[in-house]
Design an enzyme around this catalytic site. Structure first.
Site, PDB file in Angstrom:
ATOM      1  N   GLU A  90       0.820  -1.213   0.000  1.00 27.62           N
ATOM      2  CA  GLU A  90       0.000   0.000   0.000  1.00 27.62           C
ATOM      3  C   GLU A  90       0.852   1.260   0.000  1.00 27.62           C
ATOM      4  OE1 GLU A  90      -3.838  -1.966   2.219  1.00 27.62           O
ATOM      5  OE2 GLU A  90      -2.870  -0.278   3.192  1.00 27.62           O
ATOM      6  N   CYS A 103       3.279   8.600   1.056  1.00 33.40           N
ATOM      7  CA  CYS A 103       3.797   7.654   2.048  1.00 33.40           C
ATOM      8  C   CYS A 103       3.947   6.318   1.318  1.00 33.40           C
ATOM      9  CB  CYS A 103       2.801   7.570   3.202  1.00 33.40           C
ATOM     10  SG  CYS A 103       3.233   6.301   4.397  1.00 33.40           S
ATOM     11  N   CYS A 117       0.833  -1.992  15.383  1.00 40.79           N
ATOM     12  CA  CYS A 117       0.819  -1.792  13.929  1.00 40.79           C
ATOM     13  C   CYS A 117       0.184  -2.973  13.196  1.00 40.79           C
ATOM     14  CB  CYS A 117       2.256  -1.594  13.454  1.00 40.79           C
ATOM     15  SG  CYS A 117       2.419  -1.571  11.668  1.00 40.79           S
ATOM     16  N   CYS A 333      -1.847   6.038  10.115  1.00 39.30           N
ATOM     17  CA  CYS A 333      -0.653   5.411  10.686  1.00 39.30           C
ATOM     18  C   CYS A 333      -1.001   4.118  11.416  1.00 39.30           C
ATOM     19  CB  CYS A 333      -0.042   6.412  11.670  1.00 39.30           C
ATOM     20  SG  CYS A 333       1.384   5.751  12.476  1.00 39.30           S
TER      21      CYS A 333
HETATM   22  S1  SF4 Z   1       5.510   0.060  12.743  1.00 37.32           S
HETATM   23 FE1  SF4 Z   1       6.825  -1.728  13.146  1.00 37.32          FE
HETATM   24  S2  SF4 Z   1       5.645  -3.511  12.356  1.00 37.32           S
HETATM   25 FE2  SF4 Z   1       4.716  -1.640  11.496  1.00 37.32          FE
HETATM   26  S3  SF4 Z   1       5.690  -1.410   9.482  1.00 37.32           S
HETATM   27 FE3  SF4 Z   1       6.851  -0.121  10.936  1.00 37.32          FE
HETATM   28  S4  SF4 Z   1       8.502  -1.459  11.695  1.00 37.32           S
HETATM   29 FE4  SF4 Z   1       7.004  -2.792  10.696  1.00 37.32          FE
END
Ligand code: SF4
Length: 347
Positions: A90, A103, A117, A333
């Site tokens: 994405e 992004c 995440c 995010c």
């Molecule tokens: S926040 Fe952590 S798990 Fe998510 S894409 Fe970034 S590095 Fe990878």
């Protein structure tokens, strides 16, 4: 047969010599590929038909294409890109009054599994090639011009994946995007964001990569950081501090600390005090990021975020709040996640 976007100008020149073609042809072809961003030999109209035929017999283009896109009520556009092997990643276009930000992703999925995440839930499937990273920028740039009549002003490696775990391809893409004779975007408009790969941070300094550096800090103590980012176990705050100091001594560029505001986890006065202490160690600015509730975490309340910001500002830490964009289309995010047959999910 070889992907033509994986060979250098020197290699292309050497190949053309074997075909008794003059060296300037290599530059012409290279410009078609990296300046005009074409994806087929037919489009190279100043190259003879005979040579185009030869190129076709020896090379191909592995391209990244738009599979689907979604527009948020706030104007943010999320793209699902399909890769040549059917996998998907994405990218997001975030328009604001002052900026047009792309992004972009650096890996299909991610190996780091930060607990807040969604991308980490996909696990790592593979690294993106440099041309696939550049293609994302080209598609998003075209859409920015088409929809908003404005070009991209910023590119951030904050989509899927940890950029510094795909170091060579990310840096090669950075060079294509910023080389004056290729896409020609200013190095200052690019930001590479890392969850904290100390070795990679030092390598950026050694290689004089002038893109801005952002560290996803998200917690001001090892104790808390270990709870949400497993990478902190090998790259703890002391190790990161040493890497950032090294980076700053060579690059003389301040570092941005990204800090996602998680309710009752990292948004208390104690956390703000610890963050001030950490931030004083290195020239930096702090971005406080609004978080969208997913699974185990909730986003901090707006008044808590403001109080946190005020505390940092009162202690002379340049701080701003990054409002969440594209929530309604899961483009915000921590929300980037592909759910389809190619990426079975464990929830
Ligand atoms: S926040 Fe952590 S798990 Fe998510 S894409 Fe970034 S590095 Fe990878």
């Amino acid at each position: 047969m070889q992907d033509i976007r994986k060979i250098s100008l020197q290699e292309l020149t050497a190949f053309l010599q074997t075909q008794n073609e003059p060296a300037f042809r290599a530059k012409q072809i290279y410009d078609w590929i990296w300046q005009k961003n074409v994806h087929s030999f037919e489009e190279m109209t100043n190259v003879s038909k005979k040579l185009r035929q030869i190129l076709k017999q020896h090379f191909y283009f592995n391209t990244l294409n738009i599979h689907q896109d979604f527009t948020s009520e706030d104007g943010t556009i999320k793209f699902i890109f399909q890769l040549y092997d059917g996998k998907k990643v994405e990218g997001v276009l975030i328009p604001t009054q002052k900026r047009m930000t792309a992004c972009i992703s650096s890996q299909v999925g991610c190996s780091l599994d930060c607990s807040f995440c969604a991308t980490g839930k996909m696990k790592l499937q593979r690294n993106l090639e440099s041309a696939e990273i550049v293609d994302q920028v080209v598609h998003i740039q075209n859409r920015a011009l088409q929809t908003y009549q404005r070009p991209l002003t910023n590119i951030v490696f904050m989509g899927m994946g940890e950029p510094l775990l795909n170091y060579s391809n990310v840096v090669q893409a950075y060079r294509h995007i910023t080389a004056p004779q290729e896409m020609g975007l200013s190095t200052k408009r690019l930001t590479i964001s890392t969850a904290g790969i100390a070795k990679g941070i030092k390598r950026l300094a050694d290689d004089e990569v002038k893109a801005k550096l952002a560290l996803s800090l998200h917690a001001p103590t090892d104790e808390k950081r270990n709870k949400i980012m497993s990478i902190n176990e090998q790259n703890n705050l002391e190790v990161l501090y040493e890497a950032l100091q090294y980076y700053y001594s060579k690059m003389k560029q301040y570092i941005t600390f990204e800090y996602v505001m998680l309710k009752d986890f990292n948004d208390t006065l104690e956390d703000a005090k610890a963050l001030v202490k950490w931030s004083r160690k290195i020239p930096c600015k702090v971005n406080l990021i609004e978080y969208n509730d997913t699974g185990s975490f909730k986003g901090s309340l707006p008044e808590q975020i403001s109080a946190f910001e005020q505390y940092l500002l009162q202690h002379d830490i340049p701080t701003s709040i990054r409002r969440s964009r594209g929530k309604d289309i899961n483009a915000a995010c921590g929300q980037l996640l592909i759910q389809d047959k190619t990426t079975p999910l464990k929830k």
